[in-house]
Design an enzyme around this catalytic site. Structure first.
Site, PDB file in Angstrom:
ATOM      1  CG  HIS A 274      -1.761   1.197   1.396  1.00 33.40           C
ATOM      2  ND1 HIS A 274      -3.112   1.193   1.148  1.00 33.40           N
ATOM      3  CD2 HIS A 274      -1.453   2.463   1.776  1.00 33.40           C
ATOM      4  CE1 HIS A 274      -3.593   2.414   1.360  1.00 33.40           C
ATOM      5  NE2 HIS A 274      -2.609   3.209   1.752  1.00 33.40           N
ATOM      6  CD  GLU A 275       1.532   3.625   3.696  1.00 33.46           C
ATOM      7  OE1 GLU A 275       1.716   4.690   3.074  1.00 33.46           O
ATOM      8  OE2 GLU A 275       0.492   3.392   4.353  1.00 33.46           O
TER       9      GLU A 275
ATOM     10  CG  HIS B 139       0.355   6.271  -0.693  1.00 36.99           C
ATOM     11  ND1 HIS B 139      -0.682   6.915  -1.303  1.00 36.99           N
ATOM     12  CD2 HIS B 139      -0.168   5.685   0.429  1.00 36.99           C
ATOM     13  CE1 HIS B 139      -1.800   6.735  -0.590  1.00 36.99           C
ATOM     14  NE2 HIS B 139      -1.513   5.982   0.466  1.00 36.99           N
TER      15      HIS B 139
ATOM     16  CG  HIS C  46       0.478   8.905  -6.952  1.00 39.81           C
ATOM     17  ND1 HIS C  46      -0.631   9.256  -6.225  1.00 39.81           N
ATOM     18  CD2 HIS C  46       0.310   9.467  -8.169  1.00 39.81           C
ATOM     19  CE1 HIS C  46      -1.429   9.991  -6.983  1.00 39.81           C
ATOM     20  NE2 HIS C  46      -0.882  10.130  -8.167  1.00 39.81           N
TER      21      HIS C  46
HETATM   22 ZN   LIG Z   1      -2.745   5.273   2.004  1.00 40.48          ZN
END
Ligand SMILES: [Zn+2]
Length: 689
Positions: free
Chosen positions: A480-481, A484, A487
């Protein structure tokens, strides 16, 4: 608390925060930065930023996009660097002195940003450009920057009378102080308690890894026996496995009564004050409540739309959750438990039922997720999808010996970013996991300034007996991290205000949550998830069990998230100041969603850092919103192959590289070919057949 007394200020050239960084890739010189450098550096950086803005204001030429909007985006870079370091470290590696510096610095920064956002001459220039926007031939990205800048002024009170501007300043300043205090109280209450176990019998039911970690923690604290802290990697498993019901109750109460005990760390009045101040702020700007103000800048647009969205999902989850509680309770009765399940029984009996149904527990999985192998696996995924490579560089200074820094390159050999990884819990690190950056990406004078991105987590520590073995949840959190981080790292924008994760809040979780889908793909797991002792690949049955059990209690988990979302919306949808107690306010929202008996003396709001000490106010629904997006988007990878290069290329080009340069719905449709629907999520979580 002793304030830093700096009798003679450091000269600029000896303050490492102000000198140009003499480090690889101009990364922050963490090894040279000392506490006493922050305030003088901040003061200098603020006055430098002020000069830059004054130069824009005093420009004798007519306001243009370049000399006003673009120039504003370029200003304040030194200040951004200094405050990024200060605030990132205050989350990841803080102490009482640094906390005090933050308390001192926050109002100065708020004052500075208000000085800009409330400056009438500057606003006049921005407004002049905005009014002739249609004749300027701006690129898509430039129009977004102009719109964002103009709205930023208006939303920060630029159209207010002088008296109201003063009010606005006072409210903002108080809000920033209160949220810092809120966070410090939560951290203090988490550190101030631990469960000290001295009798071996009280360890019954606990997995060996937790017992070892508890013994190790006791040793570190210099006490006999075993210690369970309120940090989630210890608290969570303890609630799941400890046979001793009294101890489960004790630590549950300790966890859920943090900041709710009427002591000096109590957050009740702070939470209420924050909510009421936010209402006042929204009213001042002409909005009926804070949620309306926030949602104007979101993909979801209005509180009505968000509440309708939450309601649809609650309607689908509540009946399922009620059934799940009945099932867990009747299974507990089969095991000899009498009476009604309490909240400290829920994880424990749920875990037992899950094991009975799927005969697998999370501990069985951990040997396949040795941290070092997981890091390789996550890097490999980035390589297969986007051609990225990662090479560690120990020359890059770090702020703690646990932190590792990597250079990141894409398939063409282009340098993309520096990535810092900081995995283990320690005092001075906030709980949870997050991605942040020390420098965002932008282009200036033909140069592409690449970002410095960091992932911070609180994963299971290695002990003297075992390497760090992640739970499946921790592994998913990493993905998940890392999403990010992608991104942040793959961004290709011109302006730092639009690059990387600078997108609407309810869009920012798409890149992260879509990565979690890979955690359940056997084709991917086979590439790295091997037993740390035997080297055997993760067995197919085990993966099948994860998939089968993923939706176990899906109604309950979904309802819990929707409860947080509803609570957040409630705090920020009030149109009159809240006078009732925090406890009553919370019950009114959460009771209709309760499927377990409420517990006196506990409260969620007072430790709800996302909304009281973070950017998620009136935005927590965004997690579910993004689940809808990620389930819907991952369908494309499922259809065409999870490593399909065209799909990955399209995701990179249309979503990851674009930052906030276009409206998220436009970007999404360009990738997906249509607007997202709720169906994929309901199907994936088993709430719809
Ligand atoms: Zn998040």
């Amino acid at each position: 608390m002793v304030l830093l007394a700096v009798s003679c200020q450091d000269k600029t050239d000896t303050n490492p925060l102000l000198a140009s960084y003499d480090t690889p890739y101009q990364t922050p010189p963490f090894d040279k930065i000392k506490h006493e450098h922050y305030m003088p550096a901040l003061d200098s950086a603020i006055s430098m930023a002020k000069h830059e803005v004054e130069a824009i204001i005093n420009n004798p030429e007519e306001p243009t996009f370049e000399n006003t909007i673009e120039a504003l985006d370029r200003s304040g870079k030194l200040l951004a660097n200094v405050s990024n370091i200060l605030f990132n470290l205050n989350e990841a590696e803080t102490d009482s002195v640094l906390q005090q510096i933050v308390i001192e610095a926050s109002p100065k920064l708020t004052d500075f940003s208000n000085d800009i956002n409330l400056n009438p001459e500057l606003f006049k220039r921005v407004k002049t450009v905005w009014e002739k926007r249609d004749s300027l031939n701006l690129t898509q990205e430039q129009s977004m920057l102009l719109d964002k800048t103009y709205k930023g002024f208006v939303r920060n009170g630029a159209n207010l009378s002088d008296a109201d501007k003063e009010k606005f300043r006072a409210i903002s300043r108080e809000l920033s102080e209160l949220s810092v205090k809120f966070n410090q109280n939560v951290l203090a209450e988490t550190n101030n308690y631990y469960l000290h176990i001295t009798k071996e019998d009280d360890l019954a039911g606990l997995p060996q890894s937790l017992i070892d970690a508890a013994a190790y923690t006791a040793k570190q604290k210099g006490v006999e026996g075993w210690v369970i802290t309120l940090e989630y990697p210890m608290f969570g498993p303890f609630m799941k496995y400890a046979d001793n019901r009294e101890l489960r109750k004790e630590i549950y109460m300790a966890y859920t009564s943090r900041c709710f005990k009427g002591n000096e760390y109590d957050n009740q009045e702070i939470a209420k004050r924050i909510a009421n101040l936010r209402l006042e702020l929204a009213n001042l700007l002409g909005y009926p409540n804070y949620a309306t103000f926030v949602l104007e800048n979101r993909m979801a647009e209005t509180p009505e739309k968000v509440n309708e969205f939450l309601k649809q999902l609650i309607d689908a989850s509540l009946p399922a959750a009620r059934e799940e509680v009945k099932e867990v309770e009747s299974y507990a009765h089969e095991l000899g438990f009498k009476g009604k399940l309490e909240r400290w029984d829920w994880s424990y009996y749920s875990e037992k039922l899950k094991n009975a149904k799927y005969s697998y527990n999370e501990e069985e999985l951990k040997p396949y997720f040795q941290l070092e192998k997981v890091i390789d696996g996550v890097f490999l995924l980035a390589n297969k999808l986007y051609g990225l490579t990662f090479s560690p560089n120990s020359e890059i200074p770090v702020y703690h010996p646990d932190v590792k820094a990597y250079e990141v390159y894409d398939a063409t050999g282009k340098f993309m970013a520096i990535l810092y990884l900081d995995f283990f819990p320690r005092e001075g690190k906030s709980g949870g996991a997050w991605m942040t950056s020390f420098r965002s990406q932008y282009k200036e004078d033909g140069q592409d300034i690449r970002p410095l991105v960091s992932i911070v987590t609180n994963f299971t520590k290695p002990t003297d007996k075992q390497p760090s073995l992640l739970t499946f949840y921790e592994f998913s959190t990493f993905l998940h991290e890392f999403g990010h981080a992608l991104h942040g790292m793959l961004t290709e924008c011109n302006y730092s205000s639009l690059s990387g994760t600078s997108v609407y809040r309810d869009f920012v979780e798409l890149p992260s949550q879509i990565m979690e889908n890979f955690a359940l793909e056997k084709e991917y797991l086979d590439l790295f998830a091997v037993h740390y002792q035997t080297g055997e690949k993760i067995p197919q049955e085990l993966v099948q069990k994860i998939i089968d059990s993923r939706n176990f209690n899906a109604g309950y988990s979904s309802l819990r998230q929707l409860g947080f979302g509803s609570l957040d919306m409630a705090w920020h949808s009030v149109t009159k100041p809240i006078t009732m107690s925090v406890s009553d306010f919370e019950s009114k929202v959460l009771q209709p969603l309760d499927v377990l008996p409420p517990v006196k003396g506990t409260n969620m709001s007072v430790t709800f850092g996302h909304i009281f000490d973070g950017g998620y106010a009136a935005g927590y629904y965004g997690y579910k919103w993004a689940e809808v997006l990620d389930a819907d988007a991952f369908e494309v990878f499922k259809e065409k192959g999870i490593f399909n290069p065209e799909v990955a290329k399209s995701f990179r080009e249309n979503i990851l590289s674009k930052g906030g340069t276009e409206h998220p719905m436009v970007l999404y449709k360009r990738f997906r070919g249509q607007e997202p629907t709720i169906d994929a999520l309901l199907k994936r979580s088993g709430l719809k057949k």
